[in-house]
Design a protein around this motif. Structure first.
Motif, PDB file in Angstrom:
ATOM      1  N   ILE A 148     -30.889  53.032  63.161  1.00  0.00           N
ATOM      2  CA  ILE A 148     -31.416  53.480  61.866  1.00  0.00           C
ATOM      3  C   ILE A 148     -30.320  54.159  61.066  1.00  0.00           C
ATOM      4  O   ILE A 148     -29.564  54.984  61.581  1.00  0.00           O
ATOM      5  CB  ILE A 148     -32.604  54.430  62.068  1.00  0.00           C
ATOM      6  CG1 ILE A 148     -33.784  53.683  62.732  1.00  0.00           C
ATOM      7  CG2 ILE A 148     -33.057  55.038  60.752  1.00  0.00           C
ATOM      8  CD1 ILE A 148     -34.967  54.552  63.040  1.00  0.00           C
ATOM      9  N   ILE A 149     -30.224  53.788  59.792  1.00  0.00           N
ATOM     10  CA  ILE A 149     -29.250  54.366  58.871  1.00  0.00           C
ATOM     11  C   ILE A 149     -29.961  55.389  57.980  1.00  0.00           C
ATOM     12  O   ILE A 149     -30.931  55.049  57.306  1.00  0.00           O
ATOM     13  CB  ILE A 149     -28.599  53.285  57.987  1.00  0.00           C
ATOM     14  CG1 ILE A 149     -27.896  52.245  58.850  1.00  0.00           C
ATOM     15  CG2 ILE A 149     -27.622  53.927  57.000  1.00  0.00           C
ATOM     16  CD1 ILE A 149     -26.738  52.776  59.637  1.00  0.00           C
ATOM     17  N   VAL A 151     -34.229  52.085  57.328  1.00  0.00           N
ATOM     18  CA  VAL A 151     -33.171  51.097  57.135  1.00  0.00           C
ATOM     19  C   VAL A 151     -32.485  50.883  58.482  1.00  0.00           C
ATOM     20  O   VAL A 151     -32.007  51.834  59.111  1.00  0.00           O
ATOM     21  CB  VAL A 151     -32.137  51.563  56.093  1.00  0.00           C
ATOM     22  CG1 VAL A 151     -30.980  50.567  56.011  1.00  0.00           C
ATOM     23  CG2 VAL A 151     -32.789  51.728  54.728  1.00  0.00           C
ATOM     24  N   TYR A 152     -32.434  49.637  58.927  1.00  0.00           N
ATOM     25  CA  TYR A 152     -31.828  49.293  60.210  1.00  0.00           C
ATOM     26  C   TYR A 152     -30.533  48.517  59.988  1.00  0.00           C
ATOM     27  O   TYR A 152     -30.475  47.621  59.138  1.00  0.00           O
ATOM     28  CB  TYR A 152     -32.777  48.431  61.046  1.00  0.00           C
ATOM     29  CG  TYR A 152     -34.054  49.142  61.443  1.00  0.00           C
ATOM     30  CD1 TYR A 152     -34.140  49.838  62.640  1.00  0.00           C
ATOM     31  CD2 TYR A 152     -35.168  49.098  60.608  1.00  0.00           C
ATOM     32  CE1 TYR A 152     -35.314  50.485  63.004  1.00  0.00           C
ATOM     33  CE2 TYR A 152     -36.347  49.742  60.968  1.00  0.00           C
ATOM     34  CZ  TYR A 152     -36.406  50.437  62.158  1.00  0.00           C
ATOM     35  OH  TYR A 152     -37.568  51.084  62.511  1.00  0.00           O
ATOM     36  N   LEU A 153     -29.513  48.861  60.761  1.00  0.00           N
ATOM     37  CA  LEU A 153     -28.263  48.113  60.774  1.00  0.00           C
ATOM     38  C   LEU A 153     -28.177  47.363  62.098  1.00  0.00           C
ATOM     39  O   LEU A 153     -28.388  47.927  63.178  1.00  0.00           O
ATOM     40  CB  LEU A 153     -27.071  49.066  60.650  1.00  0.00           C
ATOM     41  CG  LEU A 153     -25.682  48.440  60.796  1.00  0.00           C
ATOM     42  CD1 LEU A 153     -25.402  47.471  59.655  1.00  0.00           C
ATOM     43  CD2 LEU A 153     -24.602  49.528  60.870  1.00  0.00           C
ATOM     44  N   CYS A 154     -27.891  46.071  61.990  1.00  0.00           N
ATOM     45  CA  CYS A 154     -27.821  45.227  63.183  1.00  0.00           C
ATOM     46  C   CYS A 154     -26.571  44.339  63.097  1.00  0.00           C
ATOM     47  O   CYS A 154     -26.343  43.700  62.063  1.00  0.00           O
ATOM     48  CB  CYS A 154     -29.075  44.374  63.270  1.00  0.00           C
ATOM     49  SG  CYS A 154     -29.114  43.227  64.653  1.00  0.00           S
ATOM     50  N   PRO A 155     -25.735  44.317  64.157  1.00  0.00           N
ATOM     51  CA  PRO A 155     -25.850  45.071  65.409  1.00  0.00           C
ATOM     52  C   PRO A 155     -25.549  46.556  65.204  1.00  0.00           C
ATOM     53  O   PRO A 155     -24.995  46.944  64.172  1.00  0.00           O
ATOM     54  CB  PRO A 155     -24.813  44.408  66.309  1.00  0.00           C
ATOM     55  CG  PRO A 155     -23.794  43.856  65.368  1.00  0.00           C
ATOM     56  CD  PRO A 155     -24.551  43.429  64.150  1.00  0.00           C
ATOM     57  N   ALA A 156     -25.893  47.337  66.182  1.00  0.00           N
ATOM     58  CA  ALA A 156     -25.785  48.785  66.058  1.00  0.00           C
ATOM     59  C   ALA A 156     -24.351  49.259  65.861  1.00  0.00           C
ATOM     60  O   ALA A 156     -24.112  50.324  65.287  1.00  0.00           O
ATOM     61  CB  ALA A 156     -26.390  49.454  67.303  1.00  0.00           C
ATOM     62  N   ASP A 157     -23.382  48.454  66.346  1.00  0.00           N
ATOM     63  CA  ASP A 157     -21.982  48.870  66.226  1.00  0.00           C
ATOM     64  C   ASP A 157     -21.300  48.287  64.985  1.00  0.00           C
ATOM     65  O   ASP A 157     -20.078  48.386  64.823  1.00  0.00           O
ATOM     66  CB  ASP A 157     -21.194  48.492  67.478  1.00  0.00           C
ATOM     67  CG  ASP A 157     -21.206  46.994  67.751  1.00  0.00           C
ATOM     68  OD1 ASP A 157     -21.883  46.252  66.998  1.00  0.00           O
ATOM     69  OD2 ASP A 157     -20.537  46.561  68.711  1.00  0.00           O
ATOM     70  N   ALA A 158     -22.064  47.677  64.071  1.00  0.00           N
ATOM     71  CA  ALA A 158     -21.487  47.124  62.840  1.00  0.00           C
ATOM     72  C   ALA A 158     -21.058  48.255  61.906  1.00  0.00           C
ATOM     73  O   ALA A 158     -21.497  49.396  62.042  1.00  0.00           O
ATOM     74  CB  ALA A 158     -22.508  46.230  62.140  1.00  0.00           C
TER      75      ALA A 158
END
Length: 282
Positions: free
Chosen positions: A280-281, A118-125
């Motif tokens: 990655i979360i 699981v990806y979070l975009c942008p990384a600082d969100a």
């Protein structure tokens, strides 16, 4: 007179011979007869579906599972209000077999599941609840198609009341190691006439580290409403969330979700590729 006597004597002799033949005739052996086969489980044996599988199949048929899976992917917009606050507003895109998922949020952040990570975009969100959002709402959307997934186990239960009508119910549980939260369970409510999935009680054990006592003490329920059809496939466009107990059923309303613009896609393209500037979360 003499002729009559001869005729009568002949009848008597024939009758005696017939009885003698019947007496000497060996009776048919009965002890070696094969017993008539009886199917186990009240008539549900080889070649027939078990009661729980029949329950599953009727729901899948009502929701046109085969037709749904014939499409590559599906997208929809969802707005979720929980406890009076907006929890999620965005566009969900998922393969119809749920193996890849993408959520584009109103704040322009993204969640992407590529089948492994699981990806979070942008990384600082904001990553609070990101993995929960990734899998929970898509599971509710696809629940009618998930009942026979690998690791899913269904056990028929007593009928329960919903909208003043008795509904067939079954408990859905999972084998160890299934998905993100194998300790979750669902009580599936099926419409007595249409056989469609109308509601599900559930517990949320994600993040509990094996301690499910808190989740068990506070079950919730989702009630599917306002069905519409897309490509002849029924979808609930209104979800309502409630507290739930085994004795009372649904109790206080907790929230609701609105589903709009359900659209099928036949190509995934680069929708589920790992995005740049992401993390990655777990």
């Amino acid at each position: 007179m003499k002729r009559i006597f001869i005729v009568l004597l002949s009848i008597v002799i024939l009758s005696c011979n017939q009885k003698k033949e019947e007496k000497n005739k060996e009776p048919e052996a009965t002890e070696n007869k094969e017993p008539i086969p009886v199917e186990p489980d009240g008539g549900i044996g080889d070649g027939a579906l078990s009661i729980s599988k029949h329950f599953t199949k009727t729901i899948e048929k009502a929701h046109k599972k085969d037709k749904f899976l014939n499409h590559k992917a599906v997208s929809f917009y969802v707005n979720i209000i929980f406890n009076g606050k907006e929890h999620l507003d965005g566009k969900v895109t998922m393969l119809t077999n749920s193996s890849k998922i993408r959520i584009d949020k109103k704040d322009e952040s993204k969640l992407i599941y590529d089948g492994e990570n699981v990806y979070l975009c942008p990384a600082d969100a904001n990553d609070k609840g990101a993995r929960f959002d990734m899998f929970t709402w898509t599971y509710f959307f696809g629940l009618p198609y998930k009942l026979s997934d690998p690791g899913a186990k269904l056990e028929l239960q007593d009928d329960r009341m919903l909208n003043n009508t008795k509904h067939s119910t079954a408990k859905l549980t999972f084998e160890a190691g299934t998905g993100d939260a194998p300790d979750d369970w669902y009580i599936i409510y099926a419409d007595p006439v249409a056989k469609s999935l109308q509601a599900a009680a559930y517990i949320v054990t994600f993040g509990s580290d094996g301690d499910t006592s808190k989740a068990e003490a506070d079950p919730h329920a989702i009630h599917y409403k306002e069905f519409t059809t897309v490509d002849d496939i029924p979808f609930a466009t209104k979800w309502e969330f409630y507290g739930w107990t085994s004795e009372k059923g649904m109790t206080d309303k907790l929230g609701e979700a609105t589903i709009t613009d359900i659209t099928f896609l036949e190509k995934e393209g680069e929708l589920f590729d790992d995005p740049e500037n992401s993390k990655i979360i777990n």
